[in-house]
Structures are given as C-alpha cells and as structure tokens.
Design an enzyme around this catalytic site. Structure first.
Site, PDB file in Angstrom:
ATOM      1  N   CYS A   9       0.846  -1.200   0.000  1.00 47.96           N
ATOM      2  CA  CYS A   9       0.000   0.000   0.000  1.00 47.96           C
ATOM      3  C   CYS A   9       0.883   1.253   0.000  1.00 47.96           C
ATOM      4  CB  CYS A   9      -0.924   0.009   1.211  1.00 47.96           C
ATOM      5  SG  CYS A   9      -0.025   0.067   2.780  1.00 47.96           S
ATOM      6  N   CYS A  38       3.395   1.666   2.747  1.00 45.15           N
ATOM      7  CA  CYS A  38       4.654   0.929   2.543  1.00 45.15           C
ATOM      8  C   CYS A  38       5.653   1.794   1.763  1.00 45.15           C
ATOM      9  CB  CYS A  38       4.404  -0.370   1.775  1.00 45.15           C
ATOM     10  SG  CYS A  38       3.285  -1.508   2.592  1.00 45.15           S
ATOM     11  N   CYS A  66      29.247 -34.956 -11.766  1.00 50.95           N
ATOM     12  CA  CYS A  66      29.798 -34.994 -10.410  1.00 50.95           C
ATOM     13  C   CYS A  66      29.951 -33.579  -9.879  1.00 50.95           C
ATOM     14  CB  CYS A  66      31.149 -35.716 -10.390  1.00 50.95           C
ATOM     15  SG  CYS A  66      32.461 -34.802 -11.236  1.00 50.95           S
ATOM     16  N   CYS A 122      31.969 -31.007 -11.846  1.00 50.61           N
ATOM     17  CA  CYS A 122      31.269 -30.322 -12.942  1.00 50.61           C
ATOM     18  C   CYS A 122      30.602 -29.056 -12.424  1.00 50.61           C
ATOM     19  CB  CYS A 122      30.205 -31.230 -13.550  1.00 50.61           C
ATOM     20  SG  CYS A 122      30.830 -32.781 -14.229  1.00 50.61           S
ATOM     21  N   ASP A 181       7.601 -12.383  19.794  1.00 47.41           N
ATOM     22  CA  ASP A 181       6.615 -11.313  19.924  1.00 47.41           C
ATOM     23  C   ASP A 181       5.391 -11.904  20.624  1.00 47.41           C
ATOM     24  OD1 ASP A 181       5.253  -8.813  19.304  1.00 47.41           O
ATOM     25  OD2 ASP A 181       4.101 -10.010  17.891  1.00 47.41           O
ATOM     26  N   ASP A 217       4.758 -11.521  13.820  1.00 47.29           N
ATOM     27  CA  ASP A 217       3.695 -11.638  12.826  1.00 47.29           C
ATOM     28  C   ASP A 217       3.246 -10.317  12.219  1.00 47.29           C
ATOM     29  OD1 ASP A 217       2.385 -10.640  15.108  1.00 47.29           O
ATOM     30  OD2 ASP A 217       0.475 -11.429  14.385  1.00 47.29           O
ATOM     31  N   ASP A 246       7.050  -5.979  13.323  1.00 48.78           N
ATOM     32  CA  ASP A 246       8.088  -6.986  13.577  1.00 48.78           C
ATOM     33  C   ASP A 246       9.088  -7.090  12.428  1.00 48.78           C
ATOM     34  OD1 ASP A 246       6.923  -7.817  16.018  1.00 48.78           O
ATOM     35  OD2 ASP A 246       5.491  -9.060  14.936  1.00 48.78           O
TER      36      ASP A 246
END
Length: 811
Positions: free
Chosen positions: A12, A15, A83, A86, A499, A697, A701
C-alpha cells in the site's frame, strides 16, 4: 549518482512512504521517490557518502526487499553434469565473467542459481559460457523439467541394459575357465587365443558405446584442464582397452601368453557398474524432490468458471482475476479467491499441515490446492495461478533447495582440487609400483583402480540432497524454510525472541472472566453485548462475539451513545445500561467500591475489566484478555529443552506482560517495547555474540525479523513480515518453531554424516586402490570392485539423506 531499485514486499501507499523515510534518513541521500505501481525506488545520492548496499540495507531494515533495477536473478536447468567437479567448473567459469555477481550450482537438482548485472552481461551470454564449458542449458525450465527427468531415467536404463547384455557374456568368456565353466572350443583361451581376445573386444564395444558419455565429457573436460569424474573413468577404462588392443597384437604375432593379460572385462564391468550406480542414484535423487512434485500436483489442470450463467471448463492457467469459479464436492480448488456463494468445509492440510477441515462460507478465503470436502461453493478469483499461495510456497521451497548452505563450501573447495590430485596419485602410484615390481599389468591395475574408486560424487551430493529432503519435509509440516543458510542456522541460535501478540497469544481480545452480582451471568452478558454490538472498540467486539458464540440473546438498544475512551451508554427494555471502565462509572456517579477488589485481582492477571451498570447500579464485571494460544506453553518448553533462551517481547504494560510470561514460562520478558525498538533488542543480544531467532507476525516486527540471524514469521501475519522472514510457519502454531529447530538439527547432522562417509570412503579407498595393503602382504584392489564401491558411495549418501523423510517432531 542516480539509480533505480526494485522494491519487493510493498502492499500500500504506507509501505512506499516507509521505504522513502528509511532511505532519506541515510547521510548523502538527495532524493528518494517510490513508485508503488511499478514497485520502483528512484534515488539520487552522493556515492562518496552512501553506497548501493547501504540503500538496500536501509530498505531491508524497514521490512522490505530491494535490489538494483539492472540486477536479475534466474534459475537455469543444467544438463551434462556428472559430479561435484562439474558443478564447481560451472561456478568457476561464471565467476570469472564480468557482470556475474553470484553463481551457485545445485548438483543434486541440476540447477544453476545465478545473479547478474544486465548492463554488463545478458542471459544469452551466460548460456553461451555454460555451453563453452561443456554443459547444456535446458530451455523452458518448468515445462521440460519433469519430462526431462523421466526421459533421462529411461535413457539411463536403456544404456544400462545394453551394457549389462554384453558385459555378462563377456565376464563368462573372460573368467569362466577359472571356474571350470564350459567354454566353446572356438573361443577357448588355450586352443584359439586370438578368437578369445577378439570376441572380448567385440563384446566390449557396445558397452563402451552405452557409456560413451563418460568419454565424450571426460576427455573434453580433460583437454580444458577441468577434469571431472568422467575423466577418471575415461582415462582408467581407456587404459585397460588400449592395453587389451596391445595384447591382441601380441597374440596375433605369436605371443599367446598375452591371452592371460586381457582387461576388456574390467573396462566393460566398470562402465556397467557405474551406469548401474548412476541409475540408482538418479532414482534416489528423484525421491528427494518429491515434496516439490507433490506441491505442483496439488493444483488441478482444469477449472470450472461461471460466465453468462453458463459453466465453462477451461485450463487453470487461463483463469483470470475477478472470474467466478465453481467448485463441487471432492474437487481441488484451482486458484486463490473469496467465497461469494455456498458453504462447505475445505481440507487445507497439504498447504498448512492443519488436519482439521476449515469451514468456508461467504467472505472466506480459499486457496489453490486445497480439497473441497462436502459442499459446493462459488468464489471470486483474487490471484492468478502464478501468484497463489501454493505457487509462492513452491517458489520458496525451490529457492531453498537451489541455494547452498554454508556447510556446503567445504565440499566445494575439496571437490575443486580433488580430481587433479587423484589423477596425480594414480600416475605416481602406478609408476612407483612398476619401478618396484617391473610388472606392467600390476601397475596398470593400480592406475585404473585409483582412478575408478576416487569419485567426488558423494561429496557433491552430501549437502544438497539433505537440504532438499529437509526443506521438503519442512514444507510437508507447514514450515517454509527459504534458504539452506536459514536451515543450517536455525539449530545454532542461542536466543529465541518471541513477539507476544499474535505469536504467543491469539492476537485478538477474548472474554476470559465474568463476575455477576444479583443477576444471571447470561443476562449480564446479554445486556453488555447488546450495547457493544453498536460499538467499534475491539474490547466491545470481544463481548459481542462471545455472546454470539454462546447463543445469548441480543436486544434492541435506544438512545445509544459512545463515550470515547470511557465506554457506551444506552437503554434496553426501558432500563438504563452503562458498559465501560471506571472513568465512565465515575462520570455517571455510580458507586464501584464493591467491585474494586475484583477489578484489581483480574488486572494483576493481565485482564482488562469492563464494568456493567444497570439502572445506576453495578451488576457485574467482564474480564477481557488476549488469550494464550493452545500450544504456546508446550512450544516454549520444547525450545527451552533445546538449551535456547526464550525471551518474550511486548508493548503491553508490565503487569499484563508478567501475567503472560508466567503462564507460558519464558526465561525473560521485556515489556513496553515500542515497535521501532524491537530491532534494537535483537542488536543488543547480537552485540553479546548471541545468535538470535526472532518470531513475529506484524508489520512492526519486520525490521526485527530482518535484523535477526534467523527471522521467523507466523503465516497468518502480514505479507511484509512474511517477506522479511527466513522461515514462515504456515499454521501460525508456535509448536512449528520448535519443530523447525529440531528439523534443522537433524538435517545438519545428516549432512555431517554424509560428508564424513564421503571423506572417509575416499581417505580409505584411495590408499587401498594405490596398493598400500599389498605392501603388508594383503590383496590388491580389483578395478571392478573399485567401480562397485564408487557407485555404492554415491547411492548410500542419497539414501542416508532420504532418512530425513521419516522425521517425526516431538509432540
């Protein structure tokens, strides 16, 4: 200096402003503007004061992702690797190229993860560099990958069958006489030695053709001074075949004794055994990526949409946002959306690990890959197939499996020097034995055995296979681990910061206590909820939701008034009702002395007290708190048992924080922490040389999640928190945090076992092949046994990694 950065994680306008603020705080920034629509940050800055890395770090600390606009990251499917050497060769040639910022090859997945500057190098140039190094890039990665794997396995099996069909009779002819097996006179080694030798040569040719890849790739890499496992096999078996041709010449001119010195069967058997080992290894490796395949298969290929009141079945790829999709009982949901009609239960266990089907009704979110159980629903599409939660999970798991863990570096360093050293050992030991014994056949045997037994495959497979299985197992349990580095670091953390709200607790207020005076509890709640239904306060909503869940009657209210910061007032059935805090009661001159002691008691437990007054008389108190999640205490107990210090962070007051901390038994708690200061708490522990796991969450945070050594986001949290985290818990259950730490420990233990056996195998195998046992009167190592041991080493490493599929977390 002017530059553009691509920003990820924004949802949004808030942000974009947060990103601008974070960048503008840096010294040397003249201008910082974010275009949310194209997710781009334009910056003008003084490059003497601030660098591109400083800008990127500032954005990341704000909880978002950033990279230079001209920086791209791609994953390419590589074919032709045999291997770990490589893989190291590809990394080395790309690392030398201008514009390549990072190149990591996952040998087990046959994938190249490359980060490059588009202003200096193009993708076509990267592909060209890889092809010049002797390897191929598979185009259309997603479409061809599954078919390529199946086709490669079928081709491997075909070549193995060809080799086996011709090698078995070759072994019978070459060695049958030693066991007194009947041999036709026409090819008997005494009576017709030349025929005996020629038949062996004829039977060897198809086997060499079946293993032609060893020679094509092996000698090509040898010429380019990048020898690999194929080079070892090609040199060793070629030496045996060339010596055989020399023996045939000697037999043809009359030296029939050379009929005893043919090594065609050794060359053919070595090729056959290695083809067998490669086939078994490929099959085992395919099992390590089952988690990804299962996730991909969750999404149905077709979807039923409603258009002009008609049901139309179309491919899922063609479903667009805002389409209306119909899902019948038993069908899988094709894309993400919001239910607009119908009611059902949906099994989301494949995505979240949660076994109980979830109720879905109008307004509920549904996710691609989940199974509709018993009702029909119509939902409006909110995300296309590429943007669904399932697609994001698949991308996260693929990225985790593609990127290397730090522990893999040791194997990479060793394998880079390994093959040239082995070739040197084989030459030196062969020459030394020839000088000592004057026996050309014996020294040739030593030469071939050392080359064949020393394969770096096991080293190359040790780490990626375990990470593939470990991260896949995590996805099955609902734990998404974004990188091998996070998987390795998880079990090493010293401090786990949790938290409180939404992590330890439910994150929403709930009624916990009811105290009624001279009134039935149900009647008390009924009056309170009737008023609170009209309130917009979260505490009021908790009372209303409680009444609704209990089926308690709700009455009509007249003369409703909301008094900000105090509570609500209204009349119910001509009775005057007040619901609120002590300030509200004092404002209306209501005596609360009879409930003050009770309010004090529940306040000490971290509850918020709501007083209910009817006709100017206190009739009860309702306690409300953010309830601790069911599994939080057990999760914290498990983490503490792993010798980790558990600390709770919260913005709540001391009494509320202490109440929750005592209930879940954390080691420490820090109360009244402002959102912007959570990252500072992480830094403080890191300054004491502690490795920190942060679990949270919310948006607030995100900086702490980015700052921590490992950031872990609760799946029900915000997109920004999830974007900032290294690990995502899809079930939003703190128990999964404990499980992920245990899974990390088990995975790293498995990697160490793999590396130990890979190193141990070569440390023991090479000296034995070089003839050390012969010095003490022991046997020499037959090249065929060396080939069998080499194949077994790679297969055993993969099978050991597959044991992680049986991981069962402690409950």
């Amino acid at each position: 200096m002017k530059n553009k950065f691509k920003i990820t994680g924004m949802t949004c306008a808030a942000c974009s402003r947060a990103v601008e603020r974070a960048v503008k705080k840096l010294d040397g920034i003249d201008k910082a503007e974010v275009n949310l629509a194209i997710e781009e940050l334009y910056v003008e800055y003084d490059e003497k004061k601030v660098s591109e890395d400083d800008i990127i770090r500032a954005v990341e600390k704000a909880g978002y992702g950033a990279y230079l606009k001209n920086i791209k990251e791609v994953t390419l499917k590589i074919s032709g690797m045999t291997c770990a050497t490589c893989a190291k060769t590809i990394e080395r040639v790309l690392g030398r190229s201008d514009g390549i910022l990072n190149a990591e090859v996952n040998f087990a997945l046959e994938k190249l993860y490359v980060k490059y500057d588009t202003s200096k190098v193009r993708l076509s140039m990267i592909k060209s560099i890889i092809k010049k190094a002797g390897y191929d890039v598979v185009e259309d990665l997603k479409e061809k990958e599954k078919g390529d794997t199946k086709g490669k396995n079928n081709k491997s099996l075909f070549n193995l069958k060809i080799a086996a069909i011709f090698t078995l009779p070759l072994l019978y002819i070459a060695m049958g006489h030693m066991l007194n097996f009947p041999i036709p006179e026409i090819i008997h080694h005494h009576k017709n030695p030349l025929n005996f030798a020629l038949v062996q040569l004829i039977l060897t040719i198809p086997t060499v053709y079946a293993g032609r890849r060893f020679y094509i790739v092996g000698f090509r890499n040898l010429i380019k001074l990048s020898p690999n496992m194929d080079s070892l096999i090609a040199i060793g078996t070629s030496a045996a075949i060339i010596y055989g041709l020399f023996a045939i010449y000697q037999i043809a001119i009359g030296n029939t004794e050379y009929a005893k010195e043919l090594y065609f069967e050794s060359a053919a058997t070595i090729i056959t055994l290695i083809l067998l080992g490669k086939y078994l290894e490929a099959r085992a490796k395919n099992r390590t990526s089952e988690a990804i395949e299962k996730l991909i298969n969750l999404s149905p290929k077709m979807a039923t949409i409603i258009k002009d009141n008609m049901e139309i079945e179309i491919p899922t790829e063609e479903v667009e946002v805002e389409d209306v999709v119909l899902v019948r009982p038993g069908e899988r949901i094709p894309v993400d959306g919001v239910v607009i009609e119908g009611k059902t239960t949906v099994d989301e266990s494949m995505l979240t690990g949660e076994s109980i089907p979830q109720l879905k009704e109008e307004g509920s979110n549904v996710f691609a890959g989940s199974i509709n159980k018993n009702g029909w629903i119509k939902f409006r599409v909110t995300k296309g197939k590429e943007d669904t939660v399932l697609s994001q999970i698949i991308r996260l798991v693929e990225e985790a499996q593609s990127k290397k863990a730090p522990i893999a570096r040791l194997a990479d360093i060793v394998s880079g020097y390994f093959v040239p050293v082995v070739i040197l050992i084989s030459i030196v030991s062969s020459i030394a034995w020839y000088i000592v014994t004057k026996d050309g056949v014996f020294s040739l045997t030593i030469f071939i055995s050392v080359l064949v037994i020393a394969c770096p495959c096991a080293l190359g497979l040790a780490t990626p296979t375990a990470i593939m299985v470990g991260s896949g197992k995590g996805a099955e349990l609902g734990v998404l681990i974004k990188s091998g580095e996070a998987l390795e670091m998880l079990h090493k953390v010293d401090v786990v910061l949790l938290d409180k709200t939404g992590t330890i607790t439910e994150g929403r207020p709930t009624v916990t206590d009811i105290k009624a005076y001279n009134i039935e509890e149900e009647k008390l709640v009924s009056y309170a909820a009737s008023l609170e239904r009209l309130s917009e306060h979260p505490l009021g909503e908790a009372v209303y939701e409680f009444a609704k869940d209990k089926g308690i009657d709700i009455y009509d209210v007249v003369d409703f008034k909301s008094i900000t910061g105090h509570g609500v007032y209204g009349k119910i059935q001509e009775r005057e009702v007040l619901v609120g805090n002590t300030k509200l009661m004092k404002e209306y001159n209501i005596d609360i002395s009879g409930v003050e002691r009770y309010i004090e008691e529940i306040s000490k437990l971290g509850r918020t007290a709501i007083i209910v007054s009817i006709d100017r008389e206190v009739k009860g108190v309702i306690g409300i708190a953010d309830r601790v999640k069911e599994n939080s205490r057990r999760a914290i107990e498990l983490i503490k048992n792993m010798k980790k210090k558990v600390v709770m962070l919260t913005g709540d007051n001391y009494l509320t924080a202490k109440s929750i901390a005592d209930e879940v038994m954390v080691d420490e708690f820090i109360a009244e922490v402002l959102p912007q200061n959570k990252a500072d708490v992480v830094k403080e522990y890191q300054s004491k040389n502690k490795r920190v796991l942060m679990v949270g969450d919310g948006i607030n945070d995100a900086p702490a999640l980015a700052q921590a050594d490992v950031g872990m986001a609760i799946g029900s949290g915000t997109d920004i928190a999830i974007e900032s985290a290294d690990v995502v818990l899809m079930k939003s259950d703190l128990l999964d945090a404990a499980y992920s730490i245990e899974l990390s420990r088990k995975t790293i233990k498995n990697i160490k076992e793999n590396l130990f056996w890979a190193f141990f195998y070569n440390v023991i195998g090479i000296p034995v092949a070089a003839g050390v046992l012969v010095l003490f009167g022991g046997p020499r190592l037959n090249p065929m046994i060396a080939a069998l041991a080499m194949s077994f080493s790679s297969v055993s490493v993969v099978l050991n990694a597959l044991r992680l599929k049986g991981f069962r977390p402690k409950k």
